[in-house]
Design an enzyme around this catalytic site. Structure first.
Site, PDB file in Angstrom:
ATOM      1  N   ASP A 101      -7.486  16.869 -12.846  1.00  7.25           N
ATOM      2  CA  ASP A 101      -6.986  15.884 -13.843  1.00  7.25           C
ATOM      3  C   ASP A 101      -7.988  15.803 -15.126  1.00  7.25           C
ATOM      4  OD1 ASP A 101      -6.638  13.382 -15.466  1.00  7.25           O
ATOM      5  OD2 ASP A 101      -6.187  12.393 -13.531  1.00  7.25           O
ATOM      6  N   HIS A 146      -2.761  14.734 -15.134  1.00  4.22           N
ATOM      7  CA  HIS A 146      -3.150  13.476 -15.167  1.00  4.22           C
ATOM      8  C   HIS A 146      -2.075  12.339 -15.103  1.00  4.22           C
ATOM      9  CE1 HIS A 146      -5.312   9.852 -16.759  1.00  4.22           C
ATOM     10  NE2 HIS A 146      -4.221   9.613 -17.600  1.00  4.22           N
ATOM     11  N   SER A 171      -4.518   5.514 -14.908  1.00  6.13           N
ATOM     12  CA  SER A 171      -5.591   5.966 -15.743  1.00  6.13           C
ATOM     13  C   SER A 171      -6.377   4.839 -16.259  1.00  6.13           C
ATOM     14  CB  SER A 171      -4.727   6.536 -17.075  1.00  6.13           C
ATOM     15  OG  SER A 171      -5.712   7.166 -18.103  1.00  6.13           O
TER      16      SER A 171
END
Length: 501
Positions: free
Chosen positions: A432, A461, A208
């Site tokens: 995602d 994700h 991320s």
């Protein structure tokens, strides 16, 4: 606390901070790079059973003034399983920004093969301003700054006032220090950690926001980067409080549609509607009702700012579909007047979002606002919100809403331009909802020495260490083990039915 006085005081302080000189110099850092670390028990139930230890690393608050104030950055180390095979360290970051990372490698380690575990010390790190590392604490009355703008102009005006208050609280409580809680400074801290560990180069795993941090590190310290894995990548040109969040709107609408199809097939159980359109209408009506009368669940009240965020939290992994449905059922029952005690999972989400428990997430905004400036005119955001209501009816008001960054001091440094040939492996799921697939493609283009592994048709994700996939796991483990990237970009398929288990 008087909102008007708080904002006035914060604005005055912001004006003074805007004149401060940017941090650009890199001198006098030897004492930081060559410090001796003292390792001790982490006192963490996830780390201690793995034989991990923790240490404090001293770093300058301002790298342009290394003789000045310092911060403590806390790191953890899970030792290599076989010292005879050890080849180095893997630093890590779990995302956020603002995510505490001391235990970030615990789950990642589970996806590593024995051969990889044998070769690396796995290093967790609470970045500056986060967790145990002199945390930013703006003393917010709520935990999460990001919220939906709501259903109408009156609700949006509430958002503007709330975001201004949050920014003012950060200035009032943190002052000058908060301007140095940035990604570029965290990358510098990583290099100090590298030196303090006695390593010539570092390997890295970031997910991320951690992908952006990793890319910034490779840009600033290209000769110090070894094997780099970026899982669920940010678009480096869209990173920040505006573009990156705007990109979440369409991705979350698509994930909601997929979930709505699942829920419609179970209408007899959940009673949301018999098809996608009916499920969506049920949820949008709930948001409108929450605007008219906040929904009471136990100690919490949810309005049109917060109801969409409950769904946002749950839609980042298709294995949570049942949990999302159960939480929505609780909201609907409470909105109908039934006394509802939220489930433990929902209570935890609401406590963080609405009550700043166990703490607020002001570090997230400190980092994003400190990295990239945002438009300051509230009317600019309102135009974007209204323009996207038709095509993003549930999440457009969130993805385009104003944030505290509209009221923040200008960053002390320009955003890092990513563009280098440091070898890296990018892992990305096509669906995602947080860091979107087009963003990962942009990161892939910017890192010309990278290869990309795509997990096809899964709205999740963060993949490696979170969502099992033999194809993805093999590519990551091979790279960490041998330093071998795939010959070309690779597409992996999901196990049929796994996403719905």
């Amino acid at each position: 606390m008087n909102l008007g006085k708080l904002i006035a005081a914060g604005t005055a302080t912001l004006a003074a901070l805007l004149t401060a000189a940017p941090a650009t110099a890199d001198a006098g850092l030897d004492r930081f790079y060559h410090q001796r670390l003292t390792w001790k028990s982490c006192g963490d139930p996830r780390l201690d059973p793995l034989g991990a230890q923790c240490a404090d690393v001293t770093v300058p608050l301002d790298y342009a003034a290394p003789e000045g104030r310092t911060l403590t950055v806390v790191v953890s180390r899970i030792p290599a399983a076989d010292p005879a095979q050890r080849r180095g360290v893997v630093l890590s970051n779990p995302g956020g920004p603002g995510g505490a990372g001391l235990d970030a490698m615990v789950d990642v380690r589970e996806a590593m093969t024995d051969e990889v575990r044998a070769r690396y010390d796995l290093i967790g790190m609470d970045p500056r301003g986060v967790g145990r590392s002199n945390p930013v604490n703006c003393r917010w009355p709520r935990g999460f700054a990001l919220q939906s703008a709501g259903v109408d102009a009156a609700s949006y005006a509430e958002s503007v006032a709330q975001q201004a208050e949050l920014a003012a609280r950060c200035v009032a409580t943190e002052g000058e220090r908060i301007r140095h809680i940035t990604t570029r400074n965290t990358a510098r801290d990583m290099d100090v950690v590298r030196g303090a560990l006695g390593e010539d180069r570092i390997n890295y795993f970031g997910t991320s926001y951690g992908t952006y941090l990793g890319a910034v590190y490779t840009q600033m310290f290209p000769r110090r980067a070894d094997r780099v894995v970026l899982d669920s990548s940010v678009d480096p040109q869209r990173y920040g409080p505006v573009g990156m969040v705007q990109d979440m709107g369409p991705a979350n609408e698509a994930a909601f549609d997929r979930w709505a199809d699942w829920a419609a097939d179970r209408d007899s159980e959940y009673r949301f509607g018999a098809d996608r359109a009916a499920v969506r209408a049920t949820v949008l009506d709930l948001v409108r009702r929450a605007n008219e009368r906040p929904i009471r669940l136990g100690e919490f009240e949810l309005d049109d700012h917060s109801v969409p965020m409950v769904l946002f939290v749950g839609l980042d992994d298709p294995r949570q579909y049942e949990q999302v449905a159960n939480q929505l059922r609780q909201l609907l029952d409470a909105a109908a007047g039934a006394p509802v005690a939220p489930s433990p999972e929902l209570a935890a989400v609401l406590a963080f979002m609405l009550a700043a428990r166990p703490s607020d997430n002001s570090a997230q905004m400190a980092i994003m606002c400190g990295d990239v400036s945002a438009p300051r005119d509230p009317a600019w955001y309102w135009r974007n919100i209204e323009a996207n209501r038709a095509n993003q009816p549930l999440f457009g008001a969130f993805a385009n809403n104003i944030t505290p960054c509209a009221f923040w001091s200008a960053p002390i440094e320009s955003p890092t331009v990513i563009g280098n040939s440091v070898p890296s492996l990018i892992v990305q799921a096509t669906g995602d909802t947080r860091t979107t697939y087009p963003g990962a493609l942009a990161m892939h283009r910017a890192l010309t020495g990278s290869r990309m592994v795509t997990l096809q048709d899964v709205p999740v994700h963060s993949v490696f260490g979170r969502y099992p996939n033999d194809c993805v796991d093999a590519a990551v483990n091979t790279y960490f083990r041998d330093g071998t990237l795939p010959a070309g970009d690779l597409t992996c398929q999901d196990v049929p039915g796994r996403a719905l288990r």
